[in-house]
Design a protein around this motif. Structure first.
Motif, mmCIF file in Angstrom:
data_model
loop_
_atom_site.group_PDB
_atom_site.id
_atom_site.type_symbol
_atom_site.label_atom_id
_atom_site.label_comp_id
_atom_site.label_asym_id
_atom_site.label_seq_id
_atom_site.Cartn_x
_atom_site.Cartn_y
_atom_site.Cartn_z
ATOM 1 N N ASP A 1 0.853 -1.173 0.000
ATOM 2 C CA ASP A 1 0.000 0.000 0.000
ATOM 3 C C ASP A 1 0.903 1.241 0.000
ATOM 4 O OD1 ASP A 1 -2.689 1.372 0.754
ATOM 5 O OD2 ASP A 1 -1.269 2.061 2.292
ATOM 6 N N PRO A 2 0.561 2.295 -0.750
ATOM 7 C CA PRO A 2 1.448 3.463 -0.842
ATOM 8 C C PRO A 2 1.857 4.062 0.512
ATOM 9 C CG PRO A 2 -0.249 3.608 -2.511
ATOM 10 C CD PRO A 2 -0.590 2.421 -1.646
ATOM 11 N N ALA A 3 0.944 4.144 1.458
ATOM 12 C CA ALA A 3 1.291 4.723 2.768
ATOM 13 C C ALA A 3 2.304 3.838 3.492
ATOM 14 C CB ALA A 3 0.036 4.891 3.614
ATOM 15 N N ARG A 4 2.130 2.530 3.395
ATOM 16 C CA ARG A 4 3.063 1.607 4.045
ATOM 17 C C ARG A 4 4.424 1.622 3.350
ATOM 18 N NH1 ARG A 4 -0.711 -3.440 5.964
ATOM 19 N NH2 ARG A 4 -2.270 -2.131 6.956
ATOM 20 N N ARG A 5 4.404 1.698 2.021
ATOM 21 C CA ARG A 5 5.655 1.787 1.270
ATOM 22 C C ARG A 5 6.407 3.063 1.669
ATOM 23 N NH1 ARG A 5 3.835 0.896 -3.648
ATOM 24 N NH2 ARG A 5 3.230 3.039 -3.997
ATOM 25 N N THR A 6 5.695 4.165 1.815
ATOM 26 C CA THR A 6 6.304 5.421 2.231
ATOM 27 C C THR A 6 6.966 5.281 3.597
ATOM 28 O OG1 THR A 6 4.724 6.707 0.935
ATOM 29 C CG2 THR A 6 5.836 7.858 2.730
ATOM 30 N N CYS A 7 6.286 4.595 4.527
ATOM 31 C CA CYS A 7 6.870 4.374 5.863
ATOM 32 C C CYS A 7 8.181 3.596 5.765
ATOM 33 C CB CYS A 7 5.890 3.601 6.753
ATOM 34 S SG CYS A 7 4.514 4.592 7.343
ATOM 35 N N ILE A 8 8.191 2.533 4.961
ATOM 36 C CA ILE A 8 9.403 1.711 4.807
ATOM 37 C C ILE A 8 10.534 2.548 4.211
ATOM 38 C CG2 ILE A 8 10.394 -0.223 3.495
ATOM 39 C CD1 ILE A 8 8.769 -1.166 5.850
ATOM 40 N N VAL A 9 10.242 3.316 3.187
ATOM 41 C CA VAL A 9 11.272 4.136 2.546
ATOM 42 C C VAL A 9 11.807 5.182 3.524
ATOM 43 C CG1 VAL A 9 11.701 5.844 0.718
ATOM 44 C CG2 VAL A 9 10.457 3.735 0.202
ATOM 45 N N HIS A 10 10.907 5.838 4.251
ATOM 46 C CA HIS A 10 11.367 6.830 5.232
ATOM 47 C C HIS A 10 12.229 6.181 6.314
ATOM 48 C CE1 HIS A 10 9.451 10.268 3.586
ATOM 49 N NE2 HIS A 10 8.222 10.029 4.014
ATOM 50 N N ALA A 11 11.866 4.985 6.751
ATOM 51 C CA ALA A 11 12.610 4.328 7.830
ATOM 52 C C ALA A 11 13.940 3.777 7.359
ATOM 53 C CB ALA A 11 11.763 3.213 8.450
ATOM 54 N N TYR A 12 13.959 3.088 6.223
ATOM 55 C CA TYR A 12 15.153 2.348 5.829
ATOM 56 C C TYR A 12 16.000 3.005 4.755
ATOM 57 C CZ TYR A 12 13.473 -1.182 8.919
ATOM 58 O OH TYR A 12 13.068 -1.822 10.043
ATOM 59 N N VAL A 13 15.484 4.014 4.103
ATOM 60 C CA VAL A 13 16.281 4.730 3.105
ATOM 61 C C VAL A 13 16.639 6.123 3.631
ATOM 62 C CG1 VAL A 13 16.337 5.661 0.762
ATOM 63 C CG2 VAL A 13 15.265 3.445 1.189
ATOM 64 N N ASP A 14 15.622 6.822 4.148
ATOM 65 C CA ASP A 14 15.853 8.178 4.631
ATOM 66 C C ASP A 14 16.394 8.219 6.054
ATOM 67 O OD1 ASP A 14 14.821 9.061 2.201
ATOM 68 O OD2 ASP A 14 12.777 9.154 2.983
ATOM 69 N N GLY A 15 16.235 7.109 6.792
ATOM 70 C CA GLY A 15 16.772 7.038 8.144
ATOM 71 C C GLY A 15 15.927 7.710 9.202
ATOM 72 N N TYR A 16 14.644 7.943 8.925
ATOM 73 C CA TYR A 16 13.776 8.577 9.908
ATOM 74 C C TYR A 16 13.419 7.592 11.020
ATOM 75 C CZ TYR A 16 12.797 12.265 6.426
ATOM 76 O OH TYR A 16 12.904 13.286 5.528
ATOM 77 N N THR A 17 13.201 8.122 12.208
ATOM 78 C CA THR A 17 12.698 7.300 13.303
ATOM 79 C C THR A 17 11.196 7.104 13.103
ATOM 80 O OG1 THR A 17 12.148 9.187 14.706
ATOM 81 C CG2 THR A 17 14.409 8.284 14.886
ATOM 82 N N HIS A 18 10.627 6.166 13.839
ATOM 83 C CA HIS A 18 9.176 5.950 13.740
ATOM 84 C C HIS A 18 8.412 7.217 14.123
ATOM 85 C CE1 HIS A 18 9.676 1.305 14.221
ATOM 86 N NE2 HIS A 18 10.109 1.749 13.064
ATOM 87 N N ALA A 19 8.883 7.904 15.153
ATOM 88 C CA ALA A 19 8.218 9.134 15.586
ATOM 89 C C ALA A 19 8.282 10.212 14.502
ATOM 90 C CB ALA A 19 8.844 9.648 16.881
#
Length: 187
Positions: free
Chosen positions: A140-158
């Motif tokens: 799902d696009p929202a879930r894909r965005t979360c994965i990219v932000h977490a594992y590519v961009d290095g963002y924390t969950h918060a």
């Protein structure tokens, strides 16, 4: 007709590192250092610092290869996780400390002699990464965005929750479920 290049066996490489086989570390460095540097750069936003993080990640991979558990995830994922966590910890703590033993330094000496000729070129990397992109597209696009932000961009969950204006618990659940779906897809 071209013969496909054999797949790199990350698990066997980590097991060899755990046994103290320095050539395994050299092979892993040649296989992944460029991509790990990209991950560290995206998080640290500084080339010199990213290089230090990758260096320290390989020390940690070498010294902690025995802690890799195939039941908890892929060997390649573990290698990327080590690098990502070091980078994030540095950004949080503004310092990076890795204990380096004499054996670790000796194991890393061959890496200092490597040049760019051992790195994969962009076409080879793209061919190897098509599989993950296909799996990501199934999310799902929202879930894909979360994965990219977490594992590519290095963002924390918060940080992801704030950026997407989504509850933290929802973001954590999406990431957990998406990682499971990606593991299943990658088979």
């Amino acid at each position: 007709m071209t013969i496909p290049e054999p797949l790199f066996d990350y698990e066997a490489c980590l097991l060899a590192c755990a046994r103290g086989e320095r050539q395994a570390l050299v092979a892993l460095y040649a296989q992944e250092s460029a991509r790990l540097l990209g991950v560290a750069r995206r998080i640290a936003r500084d080339d010199a610092l990213a290089e230090d993080i990758v260096h320290d990640a390989f020390i940690k991979i070498w010294t902690r290869a025995t802690s890799y558990d195939p039941q908890r995830g892929s060997a390649r994922g573990w290698v990327f996780s080590v690098t990502r966590h070091l980078a994030l910890n540095f950004m949080r703590d503004n310092r990076l400390e890795v204990q380096v033993s004499e054996d670790s330094e000796l194991a890393l000496q061959p890496l200092a002699n490597l040049d760019g000729s051992l790195a994969l070129d962009a076409l080879e990397w793209r061919a190897g990464s098509e599989r993950i992109y296909g799996c990501l597209e199934q999310l799902d696009p929202a879930r894909r965005t979360c994965i990219v932000h977490a594992y590519v961009d290095g963002y924390t969950h918060a940080e992801i929750a704030k950026k997407l204006a989504t509850p933290l618990g929802t973001v954590k659940a999406w990431i957990k479920r998406s990682l499971s779906a990606l593991r299943e897809c990658m088979g």
